[in-house]
Write a protein that holds these residues in place. Sequence first.
Motif, PDB file in Angstrom:
ATOM      1  N   ASN A   1      17.128   6.282  -6.451  1.00 15.91           N
ATOM      2  CA  ASN A   1      17.795   6.551  -5.177  1.00 15.91           C
ATOM      3  C   ASN A   1      17.116   7.703  -4.434  1.00 15.91           C
ATOM      4  OD1 ASN A   1      19.669   4.499  -5.483  1.00 15.91           O
ATOM      5  ND2 ASN A   1      21.117   5.827  -6.548  1.00 15.91           N
ATOM      6  N   TRP A   2      16.691   8.719  -5.177  1.00 17.17           N
ATOM      7  CA  TRP A   2      16.025   9.865  -4.562  1.00 17.17           C
ATOM      8  C   TRP A   2      14.763   9.435  -3.818  1.00 17.17           C
ATOM      9  CZ3 TRP A   2      11.068  11.560  -5.813  1.00 17.17           C
ATOM     10  CH2 TRP A   2      10.655  12.699  -5.136  1.00 17.17           C
ATOM     11  N   ALA A   3      13.901   8.654  -4.476  1.00 20.17           N
ATOM     12  CA  ALA A   3      12.636   8.246  -3.854  1.00 20.17           C
ATOM     13  C   ALA A   3      12.872   7.281  -2.693  1.00 20.17           C
ATOM     14  CB  ALA A   3      11.710   7.615  -4.887  1.00 20.17           C
ATOM     15  N   ILE A   4      13.804   6.353  -2.843  1.00 17.25           N
ATOM     16  CA  ILE A   4      14.098   5.414  -1.751  1.00 17.25           C
ATOM     17  C   ILE A   4      14.557   6.183  -0.523  1.00 17.25           C
ATOM     18  CG2 ILE A   4      15.667   3.576  -1.008  1.00 17.25           C
ATOM     19  CD1 ILE A   4      15.535   2.542  -3.957  1.00 17.25           C
ATOM     20  N   THR A   5      15.446   7.146  -0.717  1.00 20.56           N
ATOM     21  CA  THR A   5      15.909   7.976   0.394  1.00 20.56           C
ATOM     22  C   THR A   5      14.755   8.755   1.002  1.00 20.56           C
ATOM     23  OG1 THR A   5      18.099   8.169  -0.600  1.00 20.56           O
ATOM     24  CG2 THR A   5      17.490   9.842   1.034  1.00 20.56           C
ATOM     25  N   ARG A   6      13.889   9.306   0.179  1.00 17.86           N
ATOM     26  CA  ARG A   6      12.736  10.065   0.678  1.00 17.86           C
ATOM     27  C   ARG A   6      11.807   9.181   1.504  1.00 17.86           C
ATOM     28  NH1 ARG A   6      11.051  14.685   2.612  1.00 17.86           N
ATOM     29  NH2 ARG A   6       8.858  15.028   2.206  1.00 17.86           N
ATOM     30  N   TYR A   7      11.527   7.963   1.028  1.00 25.98           N
ATOM     31  CA  TYR A   7      10.689   7.040   1.800  1.00 25.98           C
ATOM     32  C   TYR A   7      11.311   6.772   3.168  1.00 25.98           C
ATOM     33  CZ  TYR A   7       7.303   5.683  -1.783  1.00 25.98           C
ATOM     34  OH  TYR A   7       6.280   5.684  -2.686  1.00 25.98           O
ATOM     35  N   ARG A   8      12.620   6.558   3.196  1.00 28.17           N
ATOM     36  CA  ARG A   8      13.298   6.278   4.474  1.00 28.17           C
ATOM     37  C   ARG A   8      13.208   7.468   5.428  1.00 28.17           C
ATOM     38  NH1 ARG A   8      18.855   4.004   2.094  1.00 28.17           N
ATOM     39  NH2 ARG A   8      18.133   1.989   1.366  1.00 28.17           N
ATOM     40  N   GLU A   9      13.342   8.666   4.892  1.00 22.93           N
ATOM     41  CA  GLU A   9      13.335   9.870   5.738  1.00 22.93           C
ATOM     42  C   GLU A   9      11.938  10.282   6.178  1.00 22.93           C
ATOM     43  OE1 GLU A   9      15.165  12.732   3.180  1.00 22.93           O
ATOM     44  OE2 GLU A   9      17.204  12.043   3.608  1.00 22.93           O
ATOM     45  N   ALA A  10      10.956  10.167   5.297  1.00 21.57           N
ATOM     46  CA  ALA A  10       9.650  10.783   5.529  1.00 21.57           C
ATOM     47  C   ALA A  10       8.568   9.826   6.002  1.00 21.57           C
ATOM     48  CB  ALA A  10       9.184  11.479   4.243  1.00 21.57           C
ATOM     49  N   THR A  11       8.765   8.534   5.823  1.00 18.98           N
ATOM     50  CA  THR A  11       7.697   7.590   6.154  1.00 18.98           C
ATOM     51  C   THR A  11       8.196   6.582   7.178  1.00 18.98           C
ATOM     52  OG1 THR A  11       8.215   5.899   4.490  1.00 18.98           O
ATOM     53  CG2 THR A  11       6.906   7.788   3.749  1.00 18.98           C
ATOM     54  N   ILE A  12       7.345   5.605   7.508  1.00 20.22           N
ATOM     55  CA  ILE A  12       7.762   4.564   8.442  1.00 20.22           C
ATOM     56  C   ILE A  12       8.623   3.504   7.765  1.00 20.22           C
ATOM     57  CG2 ILE A  12       5.825   4.852  10.012  1.00 20.22           C
ATOM     58  CD1 ILE A  12       4.576   2.329   8.694  1.00 20.22           C
ATOM     59  N   ALA A  13       8.881   3.639   6.474  1.00 22.16           N
ATOM     60  CA  ALA A  13       9.657   2.656   5.719  1.00 22.16           C
ATOM     61  C   ALA A  13      11.155   2.874   5.918  1.00 22.16           C
ATOM     62  CB  ALA A  13       9.284   2.727   4.241  1.00 22.16           C
ATOM     63  N   VAL A  14      11.589   2.819   7.169  1.00 18.60           N
ATOM     64  CA  VAL A  14      12.976   3.125   7.515  1.00 18.60           C
ATOM     65  C   VAL A  14      13.955   2.215   6.792  1.00 18.60           C
ATOM     66  CG1 VAL A  14      14.617   3.250   9.428  1.00 18.60           C
ATOM     67  CG2 VAL A  14      12.268   4.017   9.755  1.00 18.60           C
ATOM     68  N   GLY A  15      13.639   0.927   6.675  1.00 18.54           N
ATOM     69  CA  GLY A  15      14.551  -0.012   6.035  1.00 18.54           C
ATOM     70  C   GLY A  15      14.267  -0.262   4.570  1.00 18.54           C
ATOM     71  N   TYR A  16      13.428   0.567   3.966  1.00 18.17           N
ATOM     72  CA  TYR A  16      13.049   0.356   2.560  1.00 18.17           C
ATOM     73  C   TYR A  16      14.271   0.445   1.661  1.00 18.17           C
ATOM     74  CZ  TYR A  16      10.638   1.079  -1.903  1.00 18.17           C
ATOM     75  OH  TYR A  16      10.191   0.978  -3.205  1.00 18.17           O
ATOM     76  N   THR A  17      14.434  -0.562   0.803  1.00 20.23           N
ATOM     77  CA  THR A  17      15.568  -0.591  -0.123  1.00 20.23           C
ATOM     78  C   THR A  17      15.131  -0.546  -1.579  1.00 20.23           C
ATOM     79  OG1 THR A  17      15.584  -3.014  -0.115  1.00 20.23           O
ATOM     80  CG2 THR A  17      17.001  -1.901   1.503  1.00 20.23           C
TER      81      THR A  17
END
Length: 184
Positions: A100-116
Amino acid sequence: MTRNRTFFWAAAIVAAAVVILYMMGRPPICTCGSISLWVNEGDSPRTSQMLADWYSPSHVIHGLLFYGLLWLAFRRLPIELRFLIATVIEAAWELVENSNWAITRYREATIAVGYTGDSIVNTLSDIGMMMLGFWFARKLPLWASAMLVVTLEVAALIAVRDNLTLNIWMFLFPTDFIRNWQAG
């Protein structure tokens, strides 16, 4: 260590990762209910859900890099043991990447806004891609391995404005300029 033992331990490492991912709530396949060989978009809801996508080359690069780093650090170890170490590292990365930590980080920091996160089938493919990269590195001369890394990075950059280098950079040091450029 024999090939059969190496295969057994590699399969055990991968199986353990699958069980842990399942316990973490990762879906076995895409929640859309289908499995495709390739997803051509970098920002599709099916990205990281199918067998391969534009992020698969980064896992081949993992294998190339792991081979080189493990050769430098532990060249006296048998190749089979270095391969198993690389498999453990890749499986551990997949577990962290799907936390959950990494998924949230990807959503916040990268263009992967919808990454699940990844489906389990995509994770299996990612580990297999690392294994393929490790094999390439073992078989190719150093210059060819280096050219393969550059080629894979440039191809992904051109195709989806993202690659392993940018993915790591944006995860660690989010940069508005790069995020805006990646978004098109």
